[in-house]
Design a protein around this motif. Structure first.
Motif, mmCIF file in Angstrom:
data_model
loop_
_atom_site.group_PDB
_atom_site.id
_atom_site.type_symbol
_atom_site.label_atom_id
_atom_site.label_comp_id
_atom_site.label_asym_id
_atom_site.label_seq_id
_atom_site.Cartn_x
_atom_site.Cartn_y
_atom_site.Cartn_z
ATOM 1 N N PRO A 27 0.557 -1.187 -0.026
ATOM 2 C CA PRO A 27 -0.241 -0.290 -0.027
ATOM 3 C C PRO A 27 0.477 1.397 -0.404
ATOM 4 O O PRO A 27 1.992 1.353 0.694
ATOM 5 C CB PRO A 27 -0.805 0.285 1.620
ATOM 6 C CG PRO A 27 -0.578 -1.490 1.861
ATOM 7 C CD PRO A 27 0.888 -1.478 0.843
ATOM 8 N N SER A 28 0.084 2.399 -0.891
ATOM 9 C CA SER A 28 1.007 3.204 -1.044
ATOM 10 C C SER A 28 1.399 4.128 0.040
ATOM 11 O O SER A 28 2.457 5.048 0.715
ATOM 12 C CB SER A 28 0.490 4.634 -1.974
ATOM 13 O OG SER A 28 -0.424 4.582 -1.491
ATOM 14 N N GLY A 29 0.311 4.190 0.986
ATOM 15 C CA GLY A 29 0.162 4.785 2.865
ATOM 16 C C GLY A 29 1.201 3.939 3.867
ATOM 17 O O GLY A 29 1.961 4.558 4.901
ATOM 18 N N CYS A 30 1.787 3.413 3.275
ATOM 19 C CA CYS A 30 2.519 2.398 4.644
ATOM 20 C C CYS A 30 3.064 0.782 3.522
ATOM 21 O O CYS A 30 4.037 0.453 3.771
ATOM 22 C CB CYS A 30 2.109 1.554 5.538
ATOM 23 S SG CYS A 30 0.306 0.871 4.465
ATOM 24 N N PRO A 31 4.287 1.659 2.094
ATOM 25 C CA PRO A 31 4.839 0.564 1.678
ATOM 26 C C PRO A 31 6.241 0.122 2.069
ATOM 27 O O PRO A 31 6.337 -0.654 0.888
ATOM 28 C CB PRO A 31 5.845 1.969 0.894
ATOM 29 C CG PRO A 31 5.982 3.490 1.709
ATOM 30 C CD PRO A 31 4.601 3.037 2.105
ATOM 31 N N THR A 32 6.834 -0.282 3.336
ATOM 32 C CA THR A 32 7.255 -1.405 3.756
ATOM 33 C C THR A 32 6.383 -2.619 4.620
ATOM 34 O O THR A 32 6.800 -3.519 5.126
ATOM 35 C CB THR A 32 8.396 -0.588 4.778
ATOM 36 O OG1 THR A 32 7.292 -0.390 6.399
ATOM 37 C CG2 THR A 32 9.094 0.517 4.290
ATOM 38 N N LEU A 33 5.445 -2.411 4.392
ATOM 39 C CA LEU A 33 4.520 -3.349 4.659
ATOM 40 C C LEU A 33 3.533 -4.144 3.318
ATOM 41 O O LEU A 33 2.227 -3.889 3.032
ATOM 42 C CB LEU A 33 3.154 -2.896 6.175
ATOM 43 C CG LEU A 33 4.565 -2.132 6.905
ATOM 44 C CD1 LEU A 33 2.627 -1.751 8.213
ATOM 45 C CD2 LEU A 33 5.069 -3.354 7.378
ATOM 46 N N PRO A 34 4.087 -5.154 3.071
ATOM 47 C CA PRO A 34 3.059 -5.771 1.778
ATOM 48 C C PRO A 34 2.762 -6.869 1.757
ATOM 49 O O PRO A 34 2.657 -7.025 3.531
ATOM 50 C CB PRO A 34 4.816 -6.515 1.167
ATOM 51 C CG PRO A 34 5.643 -6.795 2.509
ATOM 52 C CD PRO A 34 5.712 -6.119 2.946
ATOM 53 N N LEU A 35 1.663 -7.068 1.803
ATOM 54 C CA LEU A 35 0.084 -7.044 2.456
ATOM 55 C C LEU A 35 -0.463 -8.678 0.485
ATOM 56 O O LEU A 35 -0.029 -8.143 -0.073
ATOM 57 C CB LEU A 35 -0.990 -6.377 2.347
ATOM 58 C CG LEU A 35 -0.416 -5.530 3.320
ATOM 59 C CD1 LEU A 35 -1.612 -4.416 4.126
ATOM 60 C CD2 LEU A 35 -0.464 -6.406 4.797
#
Length: 220
Positions: free
Chosen positions: A26-34
């Motif tokens: 997500p662009s708002g928390c790019p270090t957290l892949p989902l």
């Protein structure tokens, strides 16, 4: 053994035959892949039956909502809010906030959601991020004492307002993110910051829903 994405695809395809997930950030928390909904499957319009099924049983967990992204990034940027503390995340959905809390150093994170598919997604996304998250399917059945409650976009229904008091009773500190309610009606929740975010994948919501307010109640 089926791969993680195949298992999540099976759950999504109960309501949308063409549905599938894809690994994304997500662009708002790019270090957290989902693992989230793959919009590439919607090359044509939904049939009537598909549209009815999606409305009847929406896979909320397959989207990372703006408030969840902004709160997750807030926790990563302010790890002192949860580090060394026992955290419960209410209405976890994809699990992004719970995962961020674990990344920020919480001693334990419990992800709570009544949707079994959401909890399956939380487990998959936690593994993807190499963090441990405990699953809980009943807020009232939570076990033990918590230091922090986190919640994002849970006040969309006015009948959910009593949750504000429930959260304060459940832990000495509450971190709440919301993009839809401009006045919580509870002055014990103090505005901390305002951020911008877009649901991922983008649902092209009204711009006002991309403005996320983060509130805190209780102790530091």
């Amino acid at each position: 053994m089926l791969k993680t994405d195949a298992l999540l695809n099976q759950r999504m395809q109960r309501t949308l035959a063409r549905g599938r997930v894809a690994r994304t950030a997500p662009s708002g928390c790019p270090t957290l892949p989902l693992y989230l909904f793959d919009p590439a499957v919607l090359e044509g319009p939904l049939s009537h039956d598909e549209a009815q099924a999606v409305v009847a049983e929406p896979a909320y967990w397959s989207f990372c909502w703006a408030s969840g992204q902004v709160l997750a990034q807030y926790l990563l940027d302010h790890p002192d809010t949860v580090a060394g503390r026992r955290v419960i995340d209410f209405g976890s959905g994809s699990g992004v906030v719970a995962i961020a809390a674990a990344r920020a150093g919480a001693s334990e994170v419990v992800a709570c959601d009544i949707d079994a598919d959401a909890l399956a997604a939380v487990a998959a996304n936690a593994r993807l991020n190499d963090v441990a998250v405990t699953l809980c399917d009943d807020w009232n059945g939570r076990v033990g004492v918590f230091d922090v409650v986190t919640a994002a976009d849970v006040l969309y229904d006015p009948e959910n307002r009593p949750l504000l008091a429930e959260f304060r009773a459940a832990a000495p500190s509450v971190l709440l993110a919301d993009s839809r309610v401009k006045d919580l009606g509870d002055d014990r929740y103090v505005l901390q910051t305002v951020g911008e975010g877009r649901t991922w994948p983008d649902l092209h919501e009204f711009e006002e829903f991309n403005r996320v307010r983060i509130y805190r109640a209780g102790s530091e």
